[in-house]
Design a protein around this motif. Structure first.
Motif, mmCIF file in Angstrom:
data_model
loop_
_atom_site.group_PDB
_atom_site.id
_atom_site.type_symbol
_atom_site.label_atom_id
_atom_site.label_comp_id
_atom_site.label_asym_id
_atom_site.label_seq_id
_atom_site.Cartn_x
_atom_site.Cartn_y
_atom_site.Cartn_z
ATOM 1 N N MET A 1 0.849 -1.173 0.000
ATOM 2 C CA MET A 1 0.000 0.000 0.000
ATOM 3 C C MET A 1 0.897 1.240 0.000
ATOM 4 N N THR A 2 0.794 2.005 -1.040
ATOM 5 C CA THR A 2 1.601 3.218 -1.139
ATOM 6 C C THR A 2 0.942 4.353 -0.353
ATOM 7 N N ASP A 3 1.718 5.382 -0.087
ATOM 8 C CA ASP A 3 1.186 6.558 0.600
ATOM 9 C C ASP A 3 0.099 7.214 -0.239
ATOM 10 N N ASN A 4 0.284 7.242 -1.558
ATOM 11 C CA ASN A 4 -0.685 7.833 -2.466
ATOM 12 C C ASN A 4 -2.026 7.101 -2.367
ATOM 13 N N LYS A 5 -1.983 5.771 -2.348
ATOM 14 C CA LYS A 5 -3.222 4.989 -2.243
ATOM 15 C C LYS A 5 -3.899 5.228 -0.901
ATOM 16 N N ARG A 6 -3.125 5.315 0.167
ATOM 17 C CA ARG A 6 -3.699 5.588 1.486
ATOM 18 C C ARG A 6 -4.416 6.943 1.494
ATOM 19 N N ARG A 7 -3.780 7.938 0.903
ATOM 20 C CA ARG A 7 -4.379 9.276 0.845
ATOM 21 C C ARG A 7 -5.666 9.269 0.018
ATOM 22 N N ILE A 8 -5.672 8.522 -1.078
ATOM 23 C CA ILE A 8 -6.868 8.428 -1.915
ATOM 24 C C ILE A 8 -8.000 7.749 -1.146
ATOM 25 N N LEU A 9 -7.701 6.675 -0.432
ATOM 26 C CA LEU A 9 -8.727 5.994 0.362
ATOM 27 C C LEU A 9 -9.307 6.924 1.421
ATOM 28 N N GLU A 10 -8.467 7.723 2.054
ATOM 29 C CA GLU A 10 -8.942 8.686 3.048
ATOM 30 C C GLU A 10 -9.854 9.727 2.403
ATOM 31 N N ALA A 11 -9.476 10.209 1.223
ATOM 32 C CA ALA A 11 -10.289 11.206 0.521
ATOM 33 C C ALA A 11 -11.639 10.625 0.099
ATOM 34 N N LEU A 12 -11.656 9.348 -0.241
ATOM 35 C CA LEU A 12 -12.910 8.714 -0.651
ATOM 36 C C LEU A 12 -13.887 8.582 0.505
ATOM 37 N N SER A 13 -13.382 8.464 1.715
ATOM 38 C CA SER A 13 -14.280 8.229 2.836
ATOM 39 C C SER A 13 -14.426 9.430 3.765
ATOM 40 N N LEU A 14 -13.991 10.600 3.338
ATOM 41 C CA LEU A 14 -14.181 11.820 4.130
ATOM 42 C C LEU A 14 -15.678 12.095 4.245
ATOM 43 N N THR A 15 -16.217 12.001 5.435
ATOM 44 C CA THR A 15 -17.659 12.239 5.586
ATOM 45 C C THR A 15 -17.958 13.229 6.706
ATOM 46 N N ASN A 16 -17.072 14.181 6.949
ATOM 47 C CA ASN A 16 -17.396 15.206 7.945
ATOM 48 C C ASN A 16 -18.147 16.353 7.266
ATOM 49 N N ASP A 17 -18.829 17.176 8.054
ATOM 50 C CA ASP A 17 -19.674 18.227 7.501
ATOM 51 C C ASP A 17 -18.909 19.185 6.590
ATOM 52 N N HIS A 18 -17.691 19.575 6.986
ATOM 53 C CA HIS A 18 -16.915 20.507 6.161
ATOM 54 C C HIS A 18 -16.609 19.889 4.797
ATOM 55 N N ALA A 19 -16.165 18.630 4.788
ATOM 56 C CA ALA A 19 -15.853 17.962 3.527
ATOM 57 C C ALA A 19 -17.106 17.812 2.673
ATOM 58 N N ASN A 20 -18.236 17.494 3.288
ATOM 59 C CA ASN A 20 -19.476 17.340 2.536
ATOM 60 C C ASN A 20 -19.902 18.661 1.898
ATOM 61 N N LEU A 21 -19.743 19.758 2.630
ATOM 62 C CA LEU A 21 -20.088 21.059 2.073
ATOM 63 C C LEU A 21 -19.193 21.426 0.901
ATOM 64 N N GLU A 22 -17.913 21.135 1.033
ATOM 65 C CA GLU A 22 -16.966 21.539 -0.005
ATOM 66 C C GLU A 22 -16.951 20.607 -1.210
ATOM 67 N N TRP A 23 -16.999 19.284 -0.977
ATOM 68 C CA TRP A 23 -16.824 18.330 -2.080
ATOM 69 C C TRP A 23 -18.002 17.392 -2.283
ATOM 70 N N GLY A 24 -19.016 17.470 -1.471
ATOM 71 C CA GLY A 24 -20.135 16.542 -1.583
ATOM 72 C C GLY A 24 -19.828 15.244 -0.848
ATOM 73 N N THR A 25 -20.853 14.441 -0.715
ATOM 74 C CA THR A 25 -20.702 13.181 0.006
ATOM 75 C C THR A 25 -20.147 12.101 -0.913
ATOM 76 N N PRO A 26 -19.545 11.060 -0.319
ATOM 77 C CA PRO A 26 -19.128 9.916 -1.134
ATOM 78 C C PRO A 26 -20.346 9.285 -1.805
ATOM 79 N N PRO A 27 -20.156 8.572 -2.918
ATOM 80 C CA PRO A 27 -18.882 8.257 -3.548
ATOM 81 C C PRO A 27 -18.344 9.477 -4.293
ATOM 82 N N ARG A 28 -17.052 9.449 -4.555
ATOM 83 C CA ARG A 28 -16.401 10.580 -5.214
ATOM 84 C C ARG A 28 -15.719 10.139 -6.502
#
Length: 121
Positions: A1-28
């Protein structure tokens, strides 16, 4: 598991209110993940396809409003490949459903606040 893949997985599952307002809810989609991480979208798209083959993400096609200049500037619905992080998919789906269910109430509160700021009720 590369650092890049870990970061992508984290971005895919960001479900806090700030992230939802800025980028929408998953899936992304790849463009959204690239924006979150400040990465090149073509590299993110290629990595996501590889991650799908490895069983790390699950893809689905969804209609997403996308900015386009033609026929005139604006957001237009387009069928896009979107991704869920397999590890957090059930929690992310529940969080996304809850976020969507509360959208009318958030909009109502925001409108009331704006009207109060403008001195109207």
């Amino acid at each position: 598991m590369t650092d890049n893949k870990r970061r992508i997985l984290e971005a895919l599952s960001l479900t806090n209110d700030h992230a939802n307002l800025e980028w929408g809810t998953p899936p992304r989609n790849a463009a959204t993940v690239a924006s979150i991480l400040s990465l090149d979208v073509s590299n993110v798209a290629r990595t996501l396809r590889n991650m799908e083959h490895q069983g790390l993400v699950q893809a689905e096609d969804r209609m997403i409003d996308v900015w386009c200049e033609v026929p005139k500037p604006g957001h237009y619905p387009r069928l896009m490949r979107c991704y869920w992080c397999i590890e957090t998919m059930e929690q992310d789906k529940a969080a996304a459903d809850a976020w969507q269910a509360g959208s009318k109430e958030r909009s109502r509160k925001a409108e009331e606040k704006m009207m109060a700021m403008m001195g109207q009720k």
